[in-house]
Design a protein around this motif. Structure first.
Motif, PDB file in Angstrom:
ATOM      1  N   GLU A 186       0.806  -1.225   0.000  1.00 36.11           N
ATOM      2  CA  GLU A 186       0.000   0.000   0.000  1.00 36.11           C
ATOM      3  C   GLU A 186       0.835   1.270   0.000  1.00 36.11           C
ATOM      4  N   ASP A 187       2.059   1.199  -0.516  1.00 40.23           N
ATOM      5  CA  ASP A 187       2.914   2.392  -0.502  1.00 40.23           C
ATOM      6  C   ASP A 187       2.839   3.195  -1.792  1.00 40.23           C
ATOM      7  N   GLY A 188       1.929   2.820  -2.708  1.00 43.85           N
ATOM      8  CA  GLY A 188       1.764   3.575  -3.936  1.00 43.85           C
ATOM      9  C   GLY A 188       2.849   3.348  -4.959  1.00 43.85           C
ATOM     10  N   ARG A 189       3.601   2.269  -4.801  1.00 44.04           N
ATOM     11  CA  ARG A 189       4.701   1.978  -5.730  1.00 44.04           C
ATOM     12  C   ARG A 189       4.511   0.599  -6.350  1.00 44.04           C
ATOM     13  N   ILE A 190       5.254   0.351  -7.428  1.00 43.13           N
ATOM     14  CA  ILE A 190       5.170  -0.919  -8.154  1.00 43.13           C
ATOM     15  C   ILE A 190       6.573  -1.412  -8.470  1.00 43.13           C
ATOM     16  N   SER A 191       6.791  -2.706  -8.258  1.00 42.26           N
ATOM     17  CA  SER A 191       8.039  -3.351  -8.684  1.00 42.26           C
ATOM     18  C   SER A 191       7.656  -4.491  -9.625  1.00 42.26           C
ATOM     19  N   GLY A 192       7.673  -4.194 -10.915  1.00 40.45           N
ATOM     20  CA  GLY A 192       7.256  -5.177 -11.902  1.00 40.45           C
ATOM     21  C   GLY A 192       8.319  -5.393 -12.954  1.00 40.45           C
ATOM     22  N   SER A 193       7.951  -6.150 -13.981  1.00 38.12           N
ATOM     23  CA  SER A 193       8.890  -6.428 -15.075  1.00 38.12           C
ATOM     24  C   SER A 193       8.224  -6.188 -16.418  1.00 38.12           C
ATOM     25  N   GLY A 194       7.132  -5.401 -16.428  1.00 40.23           N
ATOM     26  CA  GLY A 194       6.377  -5.176 -17.648  1.00 40.23           C
ATOM     27  C   GLY A 194       7.022  -4.183 -18.593  1.00 40.23           C
ATOM     28  N   PRO A 195       6.329  -3.858 -19.685  1.00 37.00           N
ATOM     29  CA  PRO A 195       6.887  -2.963 -20.719  1.00 37.00           C
ATOM     30  C   PRO A 195       7.233  -1.567 -20.217  1.00 37.00           C
ATOM     31  N   TYR A 196       6.501  -1.115 -19.169  1.00 40.77           N
ATOM     32  CA  TYR A 196       6.741   0.207 -18.610  1.00 40.77           C
ATOM     33  C   TYR A 196       7.048   0.107 -17.116  1.00 40.77           C
ATOM     34  N   THR A 197       7.698   1.131 -16.622  1.00 38.17           N
ATOM     35  CA  THR A 197       7.807   1.321 -15.176  1.00 38.17           C
ATOM     36  C   THR A 197       6.867   2.454 -14.785  1.00 38.17           C
ATOM     37  N   LEU A 198       6.402   2.408 -13.546  1.00 37.74           N
ATOM     38  CA  LEU A 198       5.548   3.472 -13.033  1.00 37.74           C
ATOM     39  C   LEU A 198       6.454   4.570 -12.492  1.00 37.74           C
ATOM     40  N   ASP A 199       6.624   5.623 -13.276  1.00 39.54           N
ATOM     41  CA  ASP A 199       7.552   6.693 -12.906  1.00 39.54           C
ATOM     42  C   ASP A 199       6.979   7.553 -11.787  1.00 39.54           C
ATOM     43  N   SER A 200       5.675   7.806 -11.840  1.00 39.23           N
ATOM     44  CA  SER A 200       5.010   8.539 -10.754  1.00 39.23           C
ATOM     45  C   SER A 200       3.528   8.194 -10.774  1.00 39.23           C
ATOM     46  N   TYR A 201       2.908   8.351  -9.615  1.00 45.53           N
ATOM     47  CA  TYR A 201       1.493   7.993  -9.501  1.00 45.53           C
ATOM     48  C   TYR A 201       0.829   8.891  -8.466  1.00 45.53           C
ATOM     49  N   LYS A 202      -0.302   9.479  -8.843  1.00 46.59           N
ATOM     50  CA  LYS A 202      -1.113  10.262  -7.927  1.00 46.59           C
ATOM     51  C   LYS A 202      -2.519   9.691  -7.972  1.00 46.59           C
ATOM     52  N   GLU A 203      -2.930   9.054  -6.897  1.00 54.77           N
ATOM     53  CA  GLU A 203      -4.181   8.311  -6.866  1.00 54.77           C
ATOM     54  C   GLU A 203      -5.357   9.163  -7.335  1.00 54.77           C
ATOM     55  N   GLY A 204      -6.113   8.586  -8.280  1.00 56.97           N
ATOM     56  CA  GLY A 204      -7.293   9.251  -8.793  1.00 56.97           C
ATOM     57  C   GLY A 204      -7.014  10.366  -9.773  1.00 56.97           C
ATOM     58  N   GLU A 205      -5.726  10.654 -10.045  1.00 58.29           N
ATOM     59  CA  GLU A 205      -5.390  11.756 -10.942  1.00 58.29           C
ATOM     60  C   GLU A 205      -4.583  11.311 -12.154  1.00 58.29           C
ATOM     61  N   LYS A 206      -3.438  10.676 -11.925  1.00 57.75           N
ATOM     62  CA  LYS A 206      -2.658  10.274 -13.091  1.00 57.75           C
ATOM     63  C   LYS A 206      -1.596   9.240 -12.731  1.00 57.75           C
ATOM     64  N   ALA A 207      -1.191   8.496 -13.763  1.00 61.36           N
ATOM     65  CA  ALA A 207      -0.067   7.555 -13.676  1.00 61.36           C
ATOM     66  C   ALA A 207       0.859   7.853 -14.844  1.00 61.36           C
ATOM     67  N   GLU A 208       2.127   8.047 -14.556  1.00 58.98           N
ATOM     68  CA  GLU A 208       3.104   8.336 -15.607  1.00 58.98           C
ATOM     69  C   GLU A 208       3.966   7.102 -15.841  1.00 58.98           C
ATOM     70  N   LEU A 209       3.900   6.579 -17.053  1.00 62.73           N
ATOM     71  CA  LEU A 209       4.625   5.366 -17.417  1.00 62.73           C
ATOM     72  C   LEU A 209       5.768   5.707 -18.361  1.00 62.73           C
ATOM     73  N   VAL A 210       6.905   5.090 -18.125  1.00 65.51           N
ATOM     74  CA  VAL A 210       8.047   5.267 -19.022  1.00 65.51           C
ATOM     75  C   VAL A 210       8.572   3.890 -19.425  1.00 65.51           C
ATOM     76  N   ARG A 211       9.194   3.830 -20.582  1.00 68.19           N
ATOM     77  CA  ARG A 211       9.688   2.568 -21.129  1.00 68.19           C
ATOM     78  C   ARG A 211      10.615   1.862 -20.135  1.00 68.19           C
ATOM     79  N   ASN A 212      10.410   0.572 -19.950  1.00 62.46           N
ATOM     80  CA  ASN A 212      11.270  -0.249 -19.108  1.00 62.46           C
ATOM     81  C   ASN A 212      12.337  -0.891 -19.983  1.00 62.46           C
ATOM     82  N   ASP A 213      13.544  -0.377 -19.920  1.00 54.33           N
ATOM     83  CA  ASP A 213      14.620  -0.869 -20.782  1.00 54.33           C
ATOM     84  C   ASP A 213      15.063  -2.285 -20.420  1.00 54.33           C
ATOM     85  N   ARG A 214      14.649  -2.785 -19.258  1.00 52.43           N
ATOM     86  CA  ARG A 214      15.005  -4.143 -18.855  1.00 52.43           C
ATOM     87  C   ARG A 214      13.994  -5.186 -19.351  1.00 52.43           C
ATOM     88  N   TYR A 215      12.911  -4.728 -19.931  1.00 46.88           N
ATOM     89  CA  TYR A 215      11.824  -5.628 -20.294  1.00 46.88           C
ATOM     90  C   TYR A 215      12.223  -6.613 -21.391  1.00 46.88           C
TER      91      TYR A 215
END
Length: 526
Positions: A186-215
């Motif tokens: 519940e800390d508002g963060r993500i540790s995944g391996s998908g096509p994007y990383t979650l660069d920033s997140y503001k609940e109910g407003e926006k999620a900023e995704l950037v390319r995950n170069d490790r994917y």
């Protein structure tokens, strides 16, 4: 009458545009030009943890987490993603083995191996959240690993749908170092391996995704970044599109907006895509409520509700009346509610109630969510209230909440009757039946249906030819009709609206109706 327009196949569309314009062409070489592609939606996540979600949170998960299996662009069958290959190892469909790609890592650099996969799946069952995705794993008895790359799933009964379950974002692989085994993150963060990383997140407003170069996986990214903006109201969402504040709308178009864009897209500089996947809308009756628990009350409502009026008056014929939980186009679809109840009839509904000893007006509260399904939801429930109140048999009160608190409410059993939509986890009739029954289901409202869970579903899942299960699916739907615990209202398509400069729309929605953001890109000119 709303006319549904489908896009030409990609090649035909390219030829058509080129011949008219003389120099127009689609190109992914421009990925990143003009900054992130901005996508707007009314469908905000309720959580960022896959173990806690059997809902629209998956739409974000598909892009930032990775599953063993996924779908190729435009494909309908599961294909390897984090896995290099997967297959049943026995003829009875009770053991399923996946071998991972070599060299996988999470976006933070931590190793993704077979132990991480086992940890992620076991964690779902351990947390076992009410209304959560553990209900998808009813046939899974054990996960085993062999070395760093092999994962074996032991099933307690034959289940030909299990590969489809593994495509769902609920089965996302998480980093064991960042996700506790027995608690929701519940800390508002993500540790995944998908096509994007979650660069920033503001609940109910926006999620900023950037390319995950490790994917390493099935996705071929055609852009470097996507920003998802979350809106509360469809009007604000569509205004942002027309004002060029966003480039794409995914979920949240109201019926009037869909008709307007379809009719005026050239003048507005927009485009509208109808996706062939199917969504449904339905009512859920809570058996713990003293009135909703009465079969006669549920069946009287089924007898009064006028679906064609709802479809025409509110949805402007952009959806179709639905008389079973399995929509048209899938194996085993029926029209059970129409067959048993026929056209709306107040007289027949009154007879049902009277024979059950109910002679007074029945008071019921109908709940709906304000932001999940777009602005048409409110007038739809007002229409249902008009119909039921107008029968003289019911006194209906309407109440609503935003999606996140709405989910919490139905999981706690607070609502007598509540509205839900269903976007399939995978394209199979099983997924319009199994999620709604059993002690642990997607609705958070137990529905004991032993004939379905103990006989019909096991029989159908033993059949690898999914077109051969019509008999079991039809019988399950008739049980739904007889119980009237779930009342289907309509089925519709998923529409995506976009600025005319955006390309990739013809493949951007996968078979589970989720947007694969990596398919979006901007058009360029010679």
């Amino acid at each position: 009458m709303f006319k549904r327009n489908r896009y030409l196949p990609p090649l035909a569309a390219l030829v058509s545009i080129s011949s008219v314009a003389g120099c127009g062409v689609f190109s992914s070489d421009s990925a990143g030009d003009g900054g992130p592609i901005v996508v707007g939606t009314t469908s905000a996540p309720a959580t960022l943890d896959p173990a806690a979600s059997w809902d629209n949170s998956w739409e974000l998960f598909r892009n930032v987490y990775q599953t063993l299996l996924n779908y190729s662009p435009g494909g309908a069958d599961p294909a390897p993603d984090a896995a290099e290959r997967c297959a049943f190892t026995d003829a009875s469909s009770t053991e399923y083995k996946c071998t991972l790609r070599e060299g996988l890592t999470f976006s933070n650099g931590h190793t993704l191996d077979a132990k991480a996969v086992k940890y992620s799946i076991d964690r779902i069952k351990k947390i076992n959240l009410n209304g959560g995705p553990a209900g998808l794993l009813g046939t899974l008895s054990e996960v085993r690993t062999s070395g760093d790359l092999d994962v074996v799933f032991k099933l307690n009964q034959p289940d030909a749908t299990f590969p489809l379950v593994l495509t769902t974002p609920a089965m996302s692989i998480v980093d064991p170092e960042d996700y506790e085994a027995g608690a929701v993150r519940e800390d508002g963060r993500i540790s995944g391996s998908g096509p994007y990383t979650l660069d920033s997140y503001k609940e109910g407003e926006k999620a900023e995704l950037v390319r995950n170069d490790r994917y390493k996986g099935i996705a071929d990214l055609k852009n470097d970044a996507v920003t998802i903006r979350y809106f509360q109201q469809s009007d604000d969402l569509v205004k942002a599109l027309k004002d060029k504040e966003i480039s794409v709308v995914y979920r949240g178009l109201g019926a009037a907006d869909t008709v307007d864009i379809e009719s005026n897209q050239r003048e507005q500089g927009l485009q509208l895509l109808e996706n062939p996947t199917t969504e449904i809308s339905y009512l859920v009756f809570n058996p713990s409520d003293p009135w909703a628990a009465k079969p006669a009350v549920r069946k009287a409502i089924a007898q009064v509700v006028d679906r064609p009026a709802l479809v025409h008056n509110v949805y402007k014929d952009t959806v179709e009346a639905l008389y079973s939980m399995v929509p048209a186009g899938l194996t085993g679809h029926t029209t059970g509610y129409f067959d048993d109840f026929g056209t709306p009839s107040v007289a027949k509904a009154k007879k049902i109630l009277t024979e059950a000893g109910i002679t007074e007006r029945v008071p019921l509260t109908l709940w709906y969510t304000t932001d999940r399904y777009g602005s048409t939801t409110k007038p739809a429930f007002e229409e249902l209230k008009r119909q039921l109140d107008g029968s003289g048999l019911f006194t209906i009160t309407l109440k609503s909440r935003p999606w996140k608190t709405y989910v919490e409410g139905y999981q706690k059993g607070e609502y007598p009757v509540f509205g839900r939509g269903w976007f399939p986890d995978f394209h199979d009739a099983d997924n319009f039946i199994a999620p709604f029954v059993g002690e642990q289901n997607a609705l958070g409202t137990p529905y004991e249906a032993p004939e379905i869970t103990g006989k019909l579903l096991p029989q159908s899942r033993a059949e690898s030819d999914r077109s051969a299960v019509a008999e079991q699916i039809e019988q399950a739907q008739q049980i739904f009709v007889d119980d009237a615990r779930l009342l289907p209202l309509w089925q519709g398509k998923q529409y995506v609206a976009a600025d005319e400069e955006i390309a990739g729309l013809e493949k951007v929605i996968d078979p589970a109706t989720m947007m694969t953001m990596w398919e979006l890109y901007r058009k360029t000119s010679w």
